[in-house]
Design an enzyme around this catalytic site. Structure first.
Site, PDB file in Angstrom:
ATOM      1  N   ASP A  12       1.895  -1.284   3.931  1.00 36.11           N
ATOM      2  CA  ASP A  12       1.082  -0.780   2.824  1.00 36.11           C
ATOM      3  C   ASP A  12      -0.241  -0.246   3.373  1.00 36.11           C
ATOM      4  OD1 ASP A  12       1.125  -1.438  -0.507  1.00 36.11           O
ATOM      5  OD2 ASP A  12      -0.791  -0.861   0.407  1.00 36.11           O
ATOM      6  N   ILE A  13      -0.692   0.863   2.796  1.00 35.47           N
ATOM      7  CA  ILE A  13      -1.926   1.501   3.274  1.00 35.47           C
ATOM      8  C   ILE A  13      -3.162   0.653   2.928  1.00 35.47           C
ATOM      9  CG2 ILE A  13      -2.496   2.911   1.222  1.00 35.47           C
ATOM     10  CD1 ILE A  13      -2.817   5.299   3.194  1.00 35.47           C
ATOM     11  N   HIS A  61      10.023   0.150  -5.240  1.00 35.94           N
ATOM     12  CA  HIS A  61       9.589  -0.476  -3.988  1.00 35.94           C
ATOM     13  C   HIS A  61       9.419  -1.960  -4.199  1.00 35.94           C
ATOM     14  CE1 HIS A  61       6.081   1.035  -6.198  1.00 35.94           C
ATOM     15  NE2 HIS A  61       5.411  -0.019  -5.750  1.00 35.94           N
ATOM     16  N   MET A  62       9.745  -2.707  -3.178  1.00 36.35           N
ATOM     17  CA  MET A  62       9.497  -4.145  -3.153  1.00 36.35           C
ATOM     18  C   MET A  62       8.346  -4.381  -2.183  1.00 36.35           C
ATOM     19  SD  MET A  62      10.711  -6.962  -4.491  1.00 36.35           S
ATOM     20  CE  MET A  62      12.498  -7.043  -4.702  1.00 36.35           C
ATOM     21  N   HIS A  63       7.305  -5.069  -2.674  1.00 32.62           N
ATOM     22  CA  HIS A  63       6.234  -5.510  -1.782  1.00 32.62           C
ATOM     23  C   HIS A  63       6.704  -6.804  -1.111  1.00 32.62           C
ATOM     24  CE1 HIS A  63       2.825  -3.154  -3.727  1.00 32.62           C
ATOM     25  NE2 HIS A  63       3.728  -3.110  -4.688  1.00 32.62           N
ATOM     26  N   GLU A  77       2.283   1.680  -9.778  1.00 31.86           N
ATOM     27  CA  GLU A  77       1.518   2.911  -9.563  1.00 31.86           C
ATOM     28  C   GLU A  77       2.386   4.040  -9.027  1.00 31.86           C
ATOM     29  OE1 GLU A  77      -1.653   1.758  -6.956  1.00 31.86           O
ATOM     30  OE2 GLU A  77      -2.564   0.441  -8.452  1.00 31.86           O
ATOM     31  N   VAL A  78       3.331   3.694  -8.179  1.00 29.76           N
ATOM     32  CA  VAL A  78       4.171   4.727  -7.553  1.00 29.76           C
ATOM     33  C   VAL A  78       5.577   4.658  -8.169  1.00 29.76           C
ATOM     34  CG1 VAL A  78       5.130   5.613  -5.397  1.00 29.76           C
ATOM     35  CG2 VAL A  78       2.853   4.560  -5.403  1.00 29.76           C
ATOM     36  N   ASN A 121       6.523  -4.466  -8.954  1.00 29.92           N
ATOM     37  CA  ASN A 121       5.792  -4.052 -10.150  1.00 29.92           C
ATOM     38  C   ASN A 121       6.608  -2.982 -10.873  1.00 29.92           C
ATOM     39  OD1 ASN A 121       3.528  -5.695  -9.545  1.00 29.92           O
ATOM     40  ND2 ASN A 121       2.799  -4.166  -8.082  1.00 29.92           N
TER      41      ASN A 121
HETATM   42  P1  5GP Z   1       2.592  -0.425  -7.009  1.00 27.79           P
HETATM   43  O1  5GP Z   1       1.302  -0.681  -7.707  1.00 27.79           O
HETATM   44  O2  5GP Z   1       3.227   0.861  -7.439  1.00 27.79           O
HETATM   45  O3  5GP Z   1       3.526  -1.599  -7.051  1.00 27.79           O
HETATM   46  O4  5GP Z   1       2.232  -0.325  -5.470  1.00 27.79           O
HETATM   47  C1  5GP Z   1       2.024   0.869  -4.798  1.00 27.79           C
HETATM   48  C2  5GP Z   1       1.538   0.510  -3.397  1.00 27.79           C
HETATM   49  O5  5GP Z   1       1.629   1.658  -2.593  1.00 27.79           O
HETATM   50  C3  5GP Z   1       0.093   0.024  -3.339  1.00 27.79           C
HETATM   51  O6  5GP Z   1       0.051  -1.280  -2.769  1.00 27.79           O
HETATM   52  C4  5GP Z   1      -0.607   1.071  -2.460  1.00 27.79           C
HETATM   53  O7  5GP Z   1      -1.573   0.506  -1.592  1.00 27.79           O
HETATM   54  C5  5GP Z   1       0.561   1.666  -1.696  1.00 27.79           C
HETATM   55  N1  5GP Z   1       0.367   3.056  -1.302  1.00 27.79           N
HETATM   56  C6  5GP Z   1      -0.057   4.068  -2.106  1.00 27.79           C
HETATM   57  N2  5GP Z   1      -0.088   5.228  -1.418  1.00 27.79           N
HETATM   58  C7  5GP Z   1       0.343   4.936  -0.171  1.00 27.79           C
HETATM   59  C8  5GP Z   1       0.539   5.724   1.006  1.00 27.79           C
HETATM   60  O8  5GP Z   1       0.315   6.938   1.046  1.00 27.79           O
HETATM   61  N3  5GP Z   1       0.991   5.082   2.122  1.00 27.79           N
HETATM   62  C9  5GP Z   1       1.253   3.737   2.119  1.00 27.79           C
HETATM   63  N4  5GP Z   1       1.702   3.214   3.267  1.00 27.79           N
HETATM   64  N5  5GP Z   1       1.086   2.968   1.032  1.00 27.79           N
HETATM   65  C10 5GP Z   1       0.635   3.561  -0.103  1.00 27.79           C
END
Ligand code: 5GP
Length: 119
Positions: A33-34, A104-106, A99-100, A91
């Site tokens: 994660d970034i 995806h699984m964290h 957000e994305v 999420n």
């Molecule tokens: P969500 O809130 O959708 O579950 O998590 C999206 C995750 O994607 C966040 O933890 C965010 O830091 C990560 N993320 C967003 N943009 C990028 C990116 O360009 N590269 C990487 N490696 N992670 C990203």
């Protein structure tokens, strides 16, 4: 929700945006994660176009499903997270704080991850 080909993870899958790759095969990509929220914070995504965990569960093939969960097992093994444990979070949409819009699984680990939800 229809799949948006311009989401950031679609761009990573197409190689248009770099990522710090942890794992890859035909069905799965995983990368750091970034904005890490723990010493280990890895995102595991299917290479197929799925918006969310329920989209993936309903529409993915048996091969895709198996590959996804096998990847999580191999990643936590390789990162040394098995003994102390880790947390997986998917999420989902508005109330889940997604957000994305590419499933995806964290994977979070390397220290106690804290309460399951914020109060
Ligand atoms: P969500 O809130 O959708 O579950 O998590 C999206 C995750 O994607 C966040 O933890 C965010 O830091 C990560 N993320 C967003 N943009 C990028 C990116 O360009 N590269 C990487 N490696 N992670 C990203």
């Amino acid at each position: 929700m229809s799949y948006d080909d311009n989401n950031i993870f679609a761009k990573i899958l197409r190689g248009e945006i770099p990522c710090d790759e942890v794992y890859r095969n035909e069905y799965v990509l995983a990368f750091n994660d970034i904005a890490p929220q723990a010493p280990h914070h890895i995102l595991v995504i299917p290479t197929g176009k799925y918006v969310s965990i329920d989209d993936f569960g309903r529409n993915a093939s048996a091969e895709e499903l198996q590959a996804f969960y096998k990847a999580i097992d191999e990643i936590v093994e390789e990162k040394g997270l098995k003994e102390k444990g880790f947390r997986c979070i998917a999420n989902t949409r508005e109330h889940g704080g997604q957000e994305v819009p590419h499933y995806h699984m964290h994977i979070l680990g390397g220290q106690p991850i804290g309460p399951m939800v914020s109060k």
